[in-house]
Design an enzyme around this catalytic site. Structure first.
Site, PDB file in Angstrom:
ATOM      1  N   HIS A   1     -28.946 -75.830 -24.914  1.00  0.00           N
ATOM      2  CA  HIS A   1     -27.678 -75.741 -25.655  1.00  0.00           C
ATOM      3  C   HIS A   1     -27.814 -74.899 -26.922  1.00  0.00           C
ATOM      4  O   HIS A   1     -27.055 -73.957 -27.153  1.00  0.00           O
ATOM      5  CB  HIS A   1     -27.196 -77.156 -25.997  1.00  0.00           C
ATOM      6  CG  HIS A   1     -25.949 -77.184 -26.802  1.00  0.00           C
ATOM      7  ND1 HIS A   1     -25.942 -77.140 -28.179  1.00  0.00           N
ATOM      8  CD2 HIS A   1     -24.658 -77.181 -26.425  1.00  0.00           C
ATOM      9  CE1 HIS A   1     -24.703 -77.146 -28.610  1.00  0.00           C
ATOM     10  NE2 HIS A   1     -23.902 -77.171 -27.560  1.00  0.00           N
TER      11      HIS A   1
ATOM     12  N   CYS B   1     -24.454 -63.672 -14.722  1.00  0.00           N
ATOM     13  CA  CYS B   1     -23.999 -64.169 -16.026  1.00  0.00           C
ATOM     14  C   CYS B   1     -24.997 -65.143 -16.647  1.00  0.00           C
ATOM     15  O   CYS B   1     -24.722 -65.707 -17.695  1.00  0.00           O
ATOM     16  CB  CYS B   1     -22.615 -64.781 -15.935  1.00  0.00           C
ATOM     17  SG  CYS B   1     -22.567 -66.220 -14.862  1.00  0.00           S
TER      18      CYS B   1
HETATM   19  C1  PEP Z   1     -26.132 -70.251 -15.344  1.00  0.00           C
HETATM   20  O1  PEP Z   1     -26.444 -71.333 -14.861  1.00  0.00           O
HETATM   21  O2  PEP Z   1     -26.821 -69.220 -15.248  1.00  0.00           O
HETATM   22  C2  PEP Z   1     -24.875 -70.135 -16.111  1.00  0.00           C
HETATM   23  C3  PEP Z   1     -24.476 -68.973 -16.579  1.00  0.00           C
HETATM   24  O3  PEP Z   1     -24.193 -71.289 -16.370  1.00  0.00           O
HETATM   25  P1  PEP Z   1     -24.590 -72.330 -17.528  1.00  0.00           P
HETATM   26  O4  PEP Z   1     -25.625 -71.700 -18.382  1.00  0.00           O
HETATM   27  O5  PEP Z   1     -23.327 -72.607 -18.257  1.00  0.00           O
HETATM   28  O6  PEP Z   1     -25.077 -73.494 -16.723  1.00  0.00           O
END
Ligand code: PEP
Ligand code: MG
Length: 638
Positions: A216, A592
């Site tokens: 986080h 992403c």
């Molecule tokens: C991921 O898991 O790569 C992602 C972009 O989602 P999060 O980091 O919000 O789990």
């Protein structure tokens, strides 16, 4: 080779010089020398050397000859040179030349100047700047002189770049209070959660004991462009007594420390910082990079403010809007907690009704900020451990908001407890159990798109992304909810608005069944944070604890949450991209996960044929440059 002596009298000497200033890139000889000395005397620093310009007065002929040789060497190597020389009885000897190390600002200026001087072309200039160096340009750095004297007292993960110094505080509230009094603070936490957001904003930097590169604190700090060192397990924290121990020293509230988020170093005391300055050369090099790259660069942004920031850095759209992050603010977090802690459909719908206008207005702000560029909105994916209240005061507030007793809320929270929240009731699993959540989010996205399209006269195509899918029927279930709500709203508006529904590929099973999933998904975005977590079986929040031993024993070279593991996780990405496109040749493909802003991972994405990478706003320039270098190295059809 015979030795040249610089210490045989006053017509002798030795020195080191650069053809250009390695700190600024300015075109002028830069360096220093000592009369009657050997190289080691310069290095030892016992005597103070003179600037190279003074040699012009002391030994004009030698200086002229040296300047001519320096010029010739630079023209030969077509790059700034770092040279060593010795003068023996008035005769100049060149000892060594090599391409000079330089700061980010100098790298940009030298590259641009060499193009203007006709020495290199624009492609070469783009390759001359190390994308990782741009971090130093976009964030504050330590004062170089002060840093030499600073004492390193610990090291954590270089979670979010930049330099910061401030006084230690232990809670978000204190960070805010101290900040309001005009104090600079470093927020020190075991780990951060959404409750800490306001404190993170107020702090110069964040230091955590636990957490990895995609925890986080790391993800949120990177989004804010704020310095963060995470996972410093050596800290012995005593939150209750507001102190911690590191390297045998006790730090209490108000003590000064400094952090380098680019190296993970923690320094004792206040090391002064200097602000980022972006010169005109940055824009020119970026402009050239944009001509060569094939990958588009989007951003991970959750608020209109971050979206606008990313636009300034050249983002071509939003690849990931984490909608649960929209509720991190103090005044909003109660609303999402109400939704999470609802135990009837009616309660949940009442909570969703509060969330919907907030989401819609944020989406409108984001669409406006992105000026017609594509925006991918991911539906709620709140890992419960990040959102349920833990502080007594928050629990009491939630109880009174929901008209329940504290005991009832505590009961609900206990019922929500998960042994492994990252693999728990999150992502599309939430929408499968509570379809009304997906319905609310669809209304907010489509209404926002309709409003902004009407305002601007430019029709938006919303991209809705369903997270944590592992099975095509799961995606189909949620997609059916989305399509029903969206089609009704669009028909009622009487406009011809298209929209797309896609998914994240972040569970190994999704990658393995990508050919099936592409029957329902119009685009894939690789969520390589979770995909790494689940492929390795490493918790993204805890892996930092033991990864050190893996580097020491040369089992792994680097943190797989930072640099994409191309052999394992990369194989899944490659396979899913291939299988997805077999099913649907026009399938949109992006990434992403945090790897989208890491240069080596960007190169991999280019090589496997993705359409775009998406990363936090401050990493957009890095991704643009890395994408251009990848395309220059290995051209690919547009
Ligand atoms: C991921 O898991 O790569 C992602 C972009 O989602 P999060 O980091 O919000 O789990
Ligand atoms: Mg994820």
């Amino acid at each position: 080779q015979s030795m040249a002596f610089g210490n045989m009298g006053d017509d002798c000497g030795t020195g080191v010089a650069f053809t250009r200033n390695p700190a600024t890139g300015e075109k002028a000889l830069f360096g220093e020398y000592l009369i009657n000395a050997q190289g080691e005397d310069v290095v030892a620093g016992v005597r103070t050397p003179s600037p190279i310009s003074k040699l012009h007065e002391e030994m004009p002929a030698v200086y002229e000859q040296f300047a001519a040789i320096a010029d010739r060497l630079e023209k030969h190597y077509k790059d700034m040179q770092d040279m060593e020389f010795t003068i023996e009885n008035g005769k100049l000897y060149m000892l060594q030349t090599r391409n000079g190390k330089r700061t980010a600002a100098a790298a940009l200026k030298v590259a641009v100047d060499l193009v203007d001087e006709g020495m290199i072309d624009e492609k070469e200039a783009v390759c001359r700047v190390d994308p990782k160096q741009l971090d130093a340009l976009l964030h504050p750095t330590f004062d170089a002189e002060a840093l030499k004297k600073a004492q390193v007292v610990g090291k954590g993960l270089a979670a979010s770049p930049g330099a910061a110094c401030g006084r230690v505080v232990f809670t978000a509230e204190e960070a805010k209070e101290w900040h309001e009094r005009g104090e600079k603070v470093i927020l020190v936490r075991l780990e951060t959660s959404p409750e800490d957001i306001e404190g993170m904003k107020a702090a110069q930097g964040i230091l955590t004991v636990r957490g990895g590169m995609t925890s986080h604190a790391a993800v949120v700090a990177r989004g804010m462009g704020k310095c963060c060192v995470s996972g410093c397990g050596d800290i012995k924290m005593d939150e209750e007594n507001k102190k911690f121990e590191l390297s045998g020293k006790t730090y209490r509230e108000g003590d000064w420390i400094s952090l380098n988020g680019s190296t993970g170093n923690i320094y004792d005391g206040a090391v002064p910082t200097t602000d980022a300055v972006i010169g005109g050369e940055f824009g020119r090099v970026m402009g050239w990079a944009d001509q060569f790259r094939r990958l588009k660069v989007r951003t991970n942004a959750d608020t209109p403010h971050d979206a606008a920031q990313a636009r300034k850095f050249g983002a071509q759209g939003i690849g990931l809007c984490r909608t649960e992050h929209m509720f991190f603010n103090e005044d909003r977090i109660p609303a999402i907690r109400r939704m999470i802690c609802s135990d009837t459909v009616e309660e949940r719908e009442a909570a969703l009704a509060v969330l919907e206008p907030m989401q819609q207005s944020d989406f409108e702000g984001i669409y406006e900020a992105m000026e017609g560029c594509p925006v991918t909105i991911r539906f709620l994916d709140p890992p419960l451990h990040e959102f349920v209240p833990t502080e007594e005061a928050d629990i009491e507030k939630l109880a009174s908001d929901m008209g329940k007793t504290v005991a009832e809320i505590k009961n609900i929270i206990a019922g929500l407890h998960e042994f492994n929240p990252m693999m728990g009731h999150r992502g599309c699993r939430l929408a499968v159990t509570y379809p009304e959540i997906a319905a609310m989010q669809t209304r907010a996205v489509i209404k926002a798109a309709l409003n902004v399209s009407a305002e601007t006269g430019c029709m938006i195509t919303p991209h809705i992304m369903i997270p944590l899918v592992g099975e095509v029927k799961e995606l189909k279930f949620v997609k059916d909810v989305v399509v029903k709500v969206a089609d009704e709203l669009i028909a009622a508006a009487g406009v011809d608005m298209k929209y797309q529904v896609g998914t994240m590929i972040e569970i190994p099973r999704a990658a393995l069944t990508a050919g099936e999933i592409a029957k329902e998904a119009e685009f894939f975005s690789f969520g390589t944070n979770d995909l790494t977590q689940m492929t390795f079986g490493f918790s993204r929040d805890d892996a930092a604890k033991f990864l050190g031993a893996y580097y020491e024993n040369k089992i792994y070279e680097s943190d797989p949450f930072q640099h994409l593991d191309q052999i394992g996780v990369g194989k899944l990405v490659k396979m899913a991209a291939h299988d997805g496109r077999e099913t649907r040749p026009d399938l949109g493909l992006g990434i992403c996960g945090e790897h989208g802003g890491d240069p080596t991972s960007v190169e991999f994405c280019h090589n496997v044929g993705l359409d775009y990478v998406s990363c936090s706003p401050f990493r957009v320039p890095i991704a643009r440059l890395a994408a251009a270098q990848a395309a220059i190295k290995k051209p690919r059809a547009k």
